[in-house]
Enzyme design. Structure first.
Site, PDB file in Angstrom:
ATOM      1  N   LYS A   1       0.852  -1.366   0.025  1.00  0.00           N
ATOM      2  CA  LYS A   1       0.010  -0.129   0.166  1.00  0.00           C
ATOM      3  C   LYS A   1       0.744   1.340   0.026  1.00  0.00           C
ATOM      4  CE  LYS A   1      -2.235  -1.048   3.830  1.00  0.00           C
ATOM      5  NZ  LYS A   1      -1.962  -2.244   4.286  1.00  0.00           N
TER       6      LYS A   1
ATOM      7  N   ARG B   1      -9.554   1.802   8.618  1.00  0.00           N
ATOM      8  CA  ARG B   1      -9.040   0.216   8.907  1.00  0.00           C
ATOM      9  C   ARG B   1     -10.386  -0.493   9.784  1.00  0.00           C
ATOM     10  NH1 ARG B   1      -3.458   0.772   8.699  1.00  0.00           N
ATOM     11  NH2 ARG B   1      -2.188  -1.027   9.249  1.00  0.00           N
TER      12      ARG B   1
ATOM     13  N   ARG C   1      11.325  -7.547   3.442  1.00  0.00           N
ATOM     14  CA  ARG C   1      11.388  -6.206   3.097  1.00  0.00           C
ATOM     15  C   ARG C   1      12.432  -5.203   4.147  1.00  0.00           C
ATOM     16  NH1 ARG C   1       5.040  -3.467   4.229  1.00  0.00           N
ATOM     17  NH2 ARG C   1       5.398  -3.623   6.552  1.00  0.00           N
TER      18      ARG C   1
ATOM     19  N   ARG D   1      10.966  -2.050  11.114  1.00  0.00           N
ATOM     20  CA  ARG D   1       9.820  -1.625  11.761  1.00  0.00           C
ATOM     21  C   ARG D   1       9.799  -2.395  12.814  1.00  0.00           C
ATOM     22  NH1 ARG D   1       4.644  -0.473   7.941  1.00  0.00           N
ATOM     23  NH2 ARG D   1       3.672  -1.172   9.762  1.00  0.00           N
TER      24      ARG D   1
ATOM     25  N   ARG E   1      -0.774  -8.660  13.317  1.00  0.00           N
ATOM     26  CA  ARG E   1      -1.207  -7.763  12.287  1.00  0.00           C
ATOM     27  C   ARG E   1      -2.261  -8.213  11.365  1.00  0.00           C
ATOM     28  NH1 ARG E   1       4.011  -5.245  10.718  1.00  0.00           N
ATOM     29  NH2 ARG E   1       2.895  -4.458   9.079  1.00  0.00           N
TER      30      ARG E   1
HETATM   31  P1  AMP Z   1       0.671   0.951   8.698  1.00  0.00           P
HETATM   32  O1  AMP Z   1       1.747   1.522   8.413  1.00  0.00           O
HETATM   33  O2  AMP Z   1      -0.562   1.359   7.828  1.00  0.00           O
HETATM   34  O3  AMP Z   1       0.677  -0.676   8.497  1.00  0.00           O
HETATM   35  O4  AMP Z   1       0.288   1.111  10.077  1.00  0.00           O
HETATM   36  C1  AMP Z   1       1.027   0.835  11.202  1.00  0.00           C
HETATM   37  C2  AMP Z   1       0.432   0.643  12.584  1.00  0.00           C
HETATM   38  O5  AMP Z   1      -0.210   1.766  12.815  1.00  0.00           O
HETATM   39  C3  AMP Z   1      -0.744  -0.353  12.693  1.00  0.00           C
HETATM   40  O6  AMP Z   1      -0.341  -1.699  12.805  1.00  0.00           O
HETATM   41  C4  AMP Z   1      -1.693  -0.042  13.768  1.00  0.00           C
HETATM   42  O7  AMP Z   1      -0.842   0.102  15.020  1.00  0.00           O
HETATM   43  C5  AMP Z   1      -1.322   1.700  13.493  1.00  0.00           C
HETATM   44  N1  AMP Z   1      -2.682   2.423  12.614  1.00  0.00           N
HETATM   45  C6  AMP Z   1      -2.292   2.809  11.328  1.00  0.00           C
HETATM   46  N2  AMP Z   1      -3.356   3.094  10.657  1.00  0.00           N
HETATM   47  C7  AMP Z   1      -4.480   2.831  11.788  1.00  0.00           C
HETATM   48  C8  AMP Z   1      -5.886   2.921  11.581  1.00  0.00           C
HETATM   49  N3  AMP Z   1      -6.334   3.724  10.546  1.00  0.00           N
HETATM   50  N4  AMP Z   1      -6.534   2.791  12.611  1.00  0.00           N
HETATM   51  C9  AMP Z   1      -6.006   1.991  13.794  1.00  0.00           C
HETATM   52  N5  AMP Z   1      -4.383   2.133  13.848  1.00  0.00           N
HETATM   53  C10 AMP Z   1      -3.746   2.253  12.698  1.00  0.00           C
END
Ligand code: AMP
Length: 185
Positions: free
Chosen positions: A13, A88, A127, A131, A142
């Site tokens: 994404k 999400r 990757r 993180r 996740r």
């Molecule tokens: P991402 O970079 O989109 O994979 O997000 C990394 C982490 O940020 C996720 O595993 C959640 O802990 C938090 N996070 C990001 N976006 C959201 C969201 N829309 N709602 C809740 N937690 C989020």
């Protein structure tokens, strides 16, 4: 153009959102990036969400929605944006609809990146972004969170007829071309 890019962790994404942002000259808004940057800079928000991100759990809806609503007030989002990592959960999707309604705006596309689950874990672990939530155990969490909380968001948007399925297997360029073709249709 207002676009949501949607898919499981490891689907690509962030990479594709960045390319869409460059191609169409619209800002890329990633909630995950906002949180990671807050954690890195040790801001109050960062301190609040660090353990949640570390575990691979979700930040509470009210917090995320408030943050996105605030961010979207910036005039740079006036002509469109690509949202990555938001909404999400179904409550977030409903709240986002209200935000759009209030502004009299519409979502143009909901791009669903489709990648078989077996590929996701390997992709994330290889990757090497460093993180803190990219360890095997956290990745599994996740993916569970995705299945339980996030997948229903897809059904929610199916009802609005904005969902475009994109085959997310292939090179970055191949996937990016598929996205461009479907957005230009
Ligand atoms: P991402 O970079 O989109 O994979 O997000 C990394 C982490 O940020 C996720 O595993 C959640 O802990 C938090 N996070 C990001 N976006 C959201 C969201 N829309 N709602 C809740 N937690 C989020």
């Amino acid at each position: 153009m207002r676009i949501i890019i949607f898919g499981p962790p490891g689907a690509g994404k962030g990479t594709q959102a960045e390319l869409i942002s460059e191609e169409y000259g619209i800002p890329h808004l990633s909630t995950g990036e906002i949180f990671r940057s807050a954690i890195k800079n040790e801001t109050p928000l960062g301190k609040e969400v660090k353990s949640i991100l570390d575990a691979g759990d979700l930040v509470p809806d009210e917090k995320v929605v408030g943050l996105v609503e605030e961010e979207l007030r910036d005039e740079k989002y006036e002509d469109g944006y690509v949202l990555d990592g938001f909404p999400r959960t179904v409550p977030q999707a409903k709240a986002f609809d209200e935000i759009l309604d209030k502004k009299g705006k519409k979502l143009d596309a909901f791009l669903q990146l489709e990648v078989p689950e077996e590929e996701l874990v390997d992709r994330i672990l290889s990757r090497g972004e460093g993180r803190s939530d990219d360890t095997p155990e956290k990745v599994r969490n996740r993916l569970d969170v995705y299945r339980n909380e996030t997948q229903p968001v897809l059904d929610y948007y199916q009802e609005q007829s904005v969902v475009i399925g994109i085959n997310g297997v292939g090179s970055i360029e191949e996937i990016s071309n598929r996205i461009k073709e479907s957005l230009e249709k």
